[in-house]
Design an enzyme around this catalytic site. Sequence first.
Site, PDB file in Angstrom:
ATOM      1  CB  CYS A  57      -1.005  -0.014   1.154  1.00 38.76           C
ATOM      2  SG  CYS A  57      -0.343   0.279   2.799  1.00 38.76           S
ATOM      3  NE  ARG A  98      -4.697   1.407   1.375  1.00 38.14           N
ATOM      4  CZ  ARG A  98      -4.523   2.012   0.217  1.00 38.14           C
ATOM      5  NH1 ARG A  98      -5.375   1.807  -0.771  1.00 38.14           N
ATOM      6  NH2 ARG A  98      -3.499   2.809   0.024  1.00 38.14           N
ATOM      7  CG  ASP A 110      -5.163   5.139   2.374  1.00 40.76           C
ATOM      8  OD1 ASP A 110      -5.306   4.645   3.512  1.00 40.76           O
ATOM      9  OD2 ASP A 110      -4.149   5.779   2.022  1.00 40.76           O
TER      10      ASP A 110
END
Length: 146
Positions: A10, A16, A115
């Site tokens: 990420c 994440r 996100d």
Amino acid sequence: MKRRKVLFICTGNTCRSPMAESILRAEIKRRKIKFVDSASAGIFAENSLEIHPNSAACLTCHGIDFSKFHPRQLNHKMIENAYAVICMTDAQKELLNGFSNVYSIRDVAGFDIPDPFGRGAEEYQKTYELLLVAVDKIIEKFFTEA
């Protein structure tokens, strides 16, 4: 049998990808899948010091251990040593163009993982739920014997 590492990617390696790493680690343990490791890194993780508190709280709420996690900046060697590199979005996958072992969550599960950074606990819960589905699809695609 050689160990196969799934590397989740990420942006900052605080929200994440650490959640994905920890969820996959819990699932491979629960399903007794051998020779699979889980790790994560961030494309821009230079200043990341720890998992985001909302990610930590969400994982803790679901009984998922993240004690082995530490933020890392992505480098070429990590990609080359991974069995599969799984990016949270197609855009992140495009940044890693040129590696044959790079996929996006969309490639495997049909959706991106937005996100949650800067948002509330409910967004982290949604992220967790999407990652549960994605991890199941990843196991099915890469680690289920035909």
